[in-house]
Design a protein around this motif. Structure first.
Motif, PDB file in Angstrom:
ATOM      1  N   HIS A 175      -0.043   5.671   0.727  1.00 46.28           N
ATOM      2  CA  HIS A 175      -0.489   7.233   0.512  1.00 46.28           C
ATOM      3  C   HIS A 175       0.729   8.187   0.660  1.00 46.28           C
ATOM      4  N   ASP A 186       0.613  -1.412  -0.107  1.00 45.10           N
ATOM      5  CA  ASP A 186       0.043  -0.289   0.172  1.00 45.10           C
ATOM      6  C   ASP A 186       0.700   1.461  -0.032  1.00 45.10           C
ATOM      7  N   HIS A 221      -3.182  -1.155   7.019  1.00 45.08           N
ATOM      8  CA  HIS A 221      -3.766  -1.650   5.245  1.00 45.08           C
ATOM      9  C   HIS A 221      -3.003  -2.256   4.254  1.00 45.08           C
TER      10      HIS A 221
HETATM   11 MG    MG Z   1      -4.262   2.290   2.005  1.00 41.54          MG
END
Ligand code: MG
Length: 388
Positions: free
Chosen positions: A239, A237, A271
């Motif tokens: 961000h 993941d 995540h």
């Molecule tokens: Mg995420």
């Protein structure tokens, strides 16, 4: 081809088991015990028919255990195992298979090859029946009523009988009909189908099987009895940073010059871990379970996503063996927060901190993480799940 119908006896009440359900309907891993047993028989190509004998009142447990399997209606059992088998045999009069394989529902670990070996032992010989069993390995003592040893019993020709017990159908049906006319004391002494057959002069052979084909008697047997396999899956993941003063990483807040933006609280570590755990059970990804377009997830703590993935794993009878996380960023520094992050992830996942690893790296100033535009996370989850 010889026809052989399996008669699975699932009518017992299991007084020693003590769970909320009769043991044949209790979960062994992700499926009821009876389902494992039925699947072993369905995997045996020599079996041409399958019928289950159940206790009256267990119909809904039975339907739940066999859902999706196309089986004939179950037979209602009697007050004793012997009567249940007789009712099952009577129910087969119409199809009249050449052979019948009687099997206890609570022996779910039976191997198709051993079922086939018992069938072959009858089909290719003059014997009326064949019983799967193991030779006794322990020294056998006979005692008097006070527990004093009176004799060491030679064990060379002693066996422990299991199921399946395969018989010529017509011969076993006749033996069971004859046994039903015996007095209670004599009938009670016939503790398996082979004993019924022997009582009326049928010839029964032993076929050597495996100790693995044990009977589930206690809740402990269930816990020990699951054949597990390990699985490993990956999660990833990213961000991006936005104006702010802290980032959420692994469920803890770390002071920083920016925050992470995006889905929920943008905890990139949780995540990635969630996706890794979902990957081990082929359950899709975090976006499938918690769509970013769904406003209810805006700003929420990501604990619940990892917890949800773990719950799905546990509902399948699985458990987490290890979680390994790598964070990729130039800042904030992860080292000072590593232990707190390990403890936090362990708490959320419901495992011991010794099963969690948190690592961090930079990309030497290269790429988006090197330009301090965001944080990337990679996670690997290793789990055990019941073998299918
Ligand atoms: Mg995420």
């Amino acid at each position: 081809m010889v026809t052989c119908t399996a008669l699975i006896v699932a009518a017992g009440r299991g007084s020693r088991f003590g769970g909320p359900l009769p043991k044949q309907y209790a979960l062994l891993g992700d499926r009821p015990v009876l389902r494992h047993t039925l699947e072993a028989y369905r995997s045996t190509s020599e079996i041409t028919g399958l019928r289950v004998v159940i206790a009256r009142g267990d119909e809904s447990h039975y339907r739940n255990a066999v859902s999706g399997l196309e089986l004939p209606l179950p037979v209602s059992g009697g007050v004793s195992r012997q009567q249940s088998v007789l009712y099952g045999l009577e129910a087969l009069v119409g199809e009249s298979p050449q052979l019948v394989a009687i099997h206890d529902a609570a022996r779910p670990f039976v191997r198709p090859a051993d079922i086939a070996a018992c069938i072959a032992a009858v089909a290719t010989s003059e014997a009326d029946g064949a019983v799967l069993g193991t030779r006794l390995a322990d020294t056998i003592k006979r005692t008097d009523a006070a527990g004093a040893v009176s004799e060491t019993v030679p064990r060379s020709n002693l066996w422990r009988a299991q199921t399946p017990q395969v018989f010529r159908y017509v011969a076993l049906l006749k033996a069971h009909r004859d046994a039903s006319a015996l007095g209670t004391a004599e009938a009670t002494a016939l503790t398996d189908d082979a004993a019924v057959a022997e009582r009326f002069g049928l010839k029964v052979m032993m076929v050597e099987g495996s100790e693995d084909n044990r009977k589930i008697t206690t809740a402990d047997d269930l816990a020990r009895g699951i054949a597990m396999e390990s699985r490993t899956a990956f999660g990833f993941d990213v961000h991006g940073f936005a104006p702010g003063n802290k980032v959420m990483l692994g469920g803890i807040a770390i002071a920083h010059t920016h925050m992470l933006s995006g889905h929920s609280d943008a905890d990139v570590a949780l995540h990635a871990l969630t996706d890794a755990v979902l990957g081990t059970i082929g359950a899709g990804d975090i976006g499938k379970h918690f769509p970013p377009s769904d406003k209810q997830w805006r700003g929420v703590s990501s604990d619940r996503f990892l917890r949800h993935a773990v719950d799905l794993l546990v509902a399948r009878g699985g458990r987490i063996v290890h979680l390994d996380l790598t964070l990729v960023c130039e800042a904030p520094r992860i080292g000072p927060h590593r232990d707190a992050m390990v403890d936090s992830i362990a708490r959320i996942a419901g495992i011991d901190p010794s099963r969690v690893s948190v690592k961090a790296t930079t990309t030497e100033g290269l790429g988006f993480t090197g330009r301090r535009e965001g944080i990337a996370a990679q996670a690997v989850a290793t789990v055990e799940t019941p073998r299918r």
